[in-house]
Design an enzyme around this catalytic site. Structure first.
Site, PDB file in Angstrom:
ATOM      1  N   ARG A 109       0.843  -1.191   0.000  1.00 18.00           N
ATOM      2  CA  ARG A 109       0.000   0.000   0.000  1.00 18.00           C
ATOM      3  C   ARG A 109       0.883   1.248   0.000  1.00 18.00           C
ATOM      4  NH1 ARG A 109      -3.542  -2.517  -1.713  1.00 18.00           N
ATOM      5  NH2 ARG A 109      -5.598  -2.951  -0.844  1.00 18.00           N
TER       6      ARG A 109
ATOM      7  N   GLU B  52      -4.188   7.715  -4.498  1.00 14.99           N
ATOM      8  CA  GLU B  52      -4.301   7.251  -5.887  1.00 14.99           C
ATOM      9  C   GLU B  52      -5.478   7.930  -6.566  1.00 14.99           C
ATOM     10  OE1 GLU B  52      -4.304   2.964  -5.570  1.00 14.99           O
ATOM     11  OE2 GLU B  52      -2.254   2.954  -4.843  1.00 14.99           O
TER      12      GLU B  52
ATOM     13  N   HIS C 105      -1.586   0.546 -10.006  1.00  8.51           N
ATOM     14  CA  HIS C 105      -2.247  -0.403  -9.100  1.00  8.51           C
ATOM     15  C   HIS C 105      -2.888  -1.577  -9.861  1.00  8.51           C
ATOM     16  CE1 HIS C 105      -4.211  -0.646  -4.845  1.00  8.51           C
ATOM     17  NE2 HIS C 105      -4.023  -1.859  -5.352  1.00  8.51           N
TER      18      HIS C 105
HETATM   19  P1  NDP Z   1      -1.154 -11.367   4.892  1.00  8.59           P
HETATM   20  O1  NDP Z   1      -1.997 -10.889   5.997  1.00  8.59           O
HETATM   21  O2  NDP Z   1      -1.163 -12.807   4.509  1.00  8.59           O
HETATM   22  O3  NDP Z   1       0.392 -10.966   5.175  1.00  8.59           O
HETATM   23  C1  NDP Z   1       0.759  -9.753   5.725  1.00  8.59           C
HETATM   24  C2  NDP Z   1       2.231  -9.821   6.132  1.00  8.59           C
HETATM   25  O4  NDP Z   1       2.626  -8.526   6.601  1.00  8.59           O
HETATM   26  C3  NDP Z   1       2.506 -10.802   7.258  1.00  8.59           C
HETATM   27  O5  NDP Z   1       3.751 -11.433   7.031  1.00  8.59           O
HETATM   28  C4  NDP Z   1       2.584  -9.893   8.490  1.00  8.59           C
HETATM   29  O6  NDP Z   1       3.417 -10.484   9.490  1.00  8.59           O
HETATM   30  C5  NDP Z   1       3.214  -8.655   7.892  1.00  8.59           C
HETATM   31  N1  NDP Z   1       2.946  -7.442   8.663  1.00  8.59           N
HETATM   32  C6  NDP Z   1       1.732  -6.918   8.988  1.00  8.59           C
HETATM   33  N2  NDP Z   1       1.881  -5.815   9.735  1.00  8.59           N
HETATM   34  C7  NDP Z   1       3.217  -5.625   9.883  1.00  8.59           C
HETATM   35  C8  NDP Z   1       4.000  -4.661  10.568  1.00  8.59           C
HETATM   36  N3  NDP Z   1       3.433  -3.664  11.254  1.00  8.59           N
HETATM   37  N4  NDP Z   1       5.345  -4.771  10.510  1.00  8.59           N
HETATM   38  C9  NDP Z   1       5.919  -5.781   9.831  1.00  8.59           C
HETATM   39  N5  NDP Z   1       5.236  -6.734   9.159  1.00  8.59           N
HETATM   40  C10 NDP Z   1       3.890  -6.657   9.201  1.00  8.59           C
HETATM   41  O7  NDP Z   1      -1.529 -10.450   3.646  1.00  8.59           O
HETATM   42  P2  NDP Z   1      -1.376 -10.756   2.076  1.00  8.59           P
HETATM   43  O8  NDP Z   1      -0.014 -11.290   1.811  1.00  8.59           O
HETATM   44  O9  NDP Z   1      -2.546 -11.535   1.593  1.00  8.59           O
HETATM   45  O10 NDP Z   1      -1.519  -9.260   1.482  1.00  8.59           O
HETATM   46  C11 NDP Z   1      -0.655  -8.242   1.923  1.00  8.59           C
HETATM   47  C12 NDP Z   1      -1.122  -6.875   1.446  1.00  8.59           C
HETATM   48  O11 NDP Z   1      -0.767  -6.693   0.085  1.00  8.59           O
HETATM   49  C13 NDP Z   1      -2.637  -6.629   1.454  1.00  8.59           C
HETATM   50  O12 NDP Z   1      -3.094  -6.268   2.741  1.00  8.59           O
HETATM   51  C14 NDP Z   1      -2.783  -5.487   0.460  1.00  8.59           C
HETATM   52  O13 NDP Z   1      -2.715  -4.237   1.129  1.00  8.59           O
HETATM   53  C15 NDP Z   1      -1.578  -5.659  -0.457  1.00  8.59           C
HETATM   54  N6  NDP Z   1      -1.995  -6.044  -1.800  1.00  8.59           N
HETATM   55  C16 NDP Z   1      -1.778  -5.186  -2.857  1.00  8.59           C
HETATM   56  C17 NDP Z   1      -2.186  -5.527  -4.135  1.00  8.59           C
HETATM   57  C18 NDP Z   1      -1.965  -4.606  -5.288  1.00  8.59           C
HETATM   58  O14 NDP Z   1      -2.800  -4.570  -6.186  1.00  8.59           O
HETATM   59  N7  NDP Z   1      -0.864  -3.884  -5.347  1.00  8.59           N
HETATM   60  C19 NDP Z   1      -2.899  -6.788  -4.410  1.00  8.59           C
HETATM   61  C20 NDP Z   1      -3.052  -7.625  -3.241  1.00  8.59           C
HETATM   62  C21 NDP Z   1      -2.616  -7.249  -2.000  1.00  8.59           C
HETATM   63  P3  NDP Z   1       3.222 -10.158  11.072  1.00  8.59           P
HETATM   64  O15 NDP Z   1       1.744 -10.092  11.324  1.00  8.59           O
HETATM   65  O16 NDP Z   1       3.941 -11.286  11.744  1.00  8.59           O
HETATM   66  O17 NDP Z   1       3.893  -8.841  11.295  1.00  8.59           O
END
Ligand code: NDP
Length: 320
Positions: free
Chosen positions: A233, A262, A280
């Protein structure tokens, strides 16, 4: 028989959602410009569901007294305040997993475009300059031998990491909790990871904890050979710091699919030839968007059939 359930659609959504919802539900669409929910009270009282692509204004949840569920198009649900929804017993669902491969594939494409400057090379050919001026300039950077740090190793991050293994690259990651099922090096500190790697890929959700997590400090730790890729994001980036880092050589290049606002703030990067920019589109293929549309509708159908959903967000757990 019961009257059909009314589903509110704020703004635009994938046509397949509209087409499928139209068969079983009473669909009400409203524009989102201006921020006012322009519906009379009788209609507001009828709304029991929202199908959402983008943002649901938090006050709208208060204006819809019979709202039970918000079905979000996309795995990232930063457009709806799920913690607030939970306090009102409103279920929020999203579309995880069905887009993992597409987003990971796009990330690899964006990484290669950024490092090897492939889009400007194609422009060079198309504009006739190959013929008139000769070969396109060598790319200063190469993917070969890079050490990638993934900020986020969830559903999508893991797919990216597995693809990067095929490129024979060293992989590390930063998350709050280390995964027990991978052998990549975990860094408890993002700053320390940025110092250790030369390529940083952001694939965390847009939350308060990740807001502007990529700042001047992290970018200078990444260093002058550094490449930053963002497919998570735009809110995770201090874009002023990123723009400055790209202009003054603090890092070498960036590939961005997402932006702070955006589409407006993408414009700030247009004149930078060390930035590769996408509007995006990481999940934006017909088959993947169809699968996401189906999950949006299937969650709604299941909720009103059996009070269960397939893919609730963690803030509003419900048994599937
Ligand atoms: P998941 O929830 O499976 O994974 C999120 C990851 O981020 C986990 O490894 C989590 O680990 C980590 N994370 C979350 N918060 C933090 C933090 N504060 N510090 C460090 N690490 C953090 O999500 P997805 O992989 O399914 O998707 C991830 C994101 O990708 C979506 O939320 C979306 O915003 C974005 N996305 C963008 C797209 C685009 O079109 N560009 C398309 C699809 C997704 P932990 O909780 O252990 O910290």
């Amino acid at each position: 028989t019961d009257k059909p359930v009314t589903v509110l659609i704020p703004g635009r959504i994938h046509p397949r959602v509209l087409e499928r919802l139209g068969k079983d539900f009473d669909v009400v669409s409203v524009p989102t410009q201006g921020g006012e929910l322009g519906l009379d009270e009788a209609t507001r009282n009828k709304v029991r569901a929202v199908a959402l692509f983008g943002t649901l204004q938090k006050p709208w949840m208060d204006l819809l007294p019979n709202l039970e569920i918000v079905s979000n198009f996309g795995v990232g649900y930063d457009g709806v305040d799920a913690a607030y929804a939970a306090t009102k017993n409103i279920i929020v669902t999203h579309t995880p997993d069905v887009l993992n491969d597409e987003v990971a594939d796009t990330t690899i494409g964006l990484l290669l475009n950024t490092v090897r400057r492939l889009p400007p090379a194609e422009d060079w050919l198309r504009s006739g300059r190959w013929k008139s001026d000769g070969p396109f300039a060598l790319s200063p950077l190469s993917l070969k031998g890079r050490h990638v740090g993934l900020l986020g190793l969830g559903r999508i991050g893991l797919e990216i990491a597995q693809r990067l293994e095929a490129f024979k690259l060293k992989i590390s990651y930063h998350t709050r909790t280390p995964r027990t099922d991978v052998s990549y090096t975990h860094f408890a500190s993002l700053k320390e990871m940025a110092e250790a790697v030369d390529t940083l890929i952001c694939i965390v959700p847009g939350t308060a904890a990740t807001h502007k997590i990529i700042n001047a400090d992290i970018l200078s730790a990444l260093g002058p050979n550094g490449v930053f890729i963002n497919v998570g994001r735009g809110s995770s980036v201090d874009e002023e710091a990123l723009e400055a880092a790209l202009r003054n050589g603090t890092i070498a290049a960036a590939g961005l699919d997402v932006f702070y606002e955006e589409p407006t703030t993408a414009s700030n990067f247009l004149d930078l030839d060390n930035a590769s920019l996408l509007p995006h589109v990481a999940s934006a293929s017909v088959p993947t968007r169809n699968a996401m549309a189906d999950l949006v509708v299937d969650n709604l159908i299941r909720w009103f059939d059996e009070k269960k959903v397939y893919t609730p967000v963690p803030e509003t757990p419900v048994k599937g």
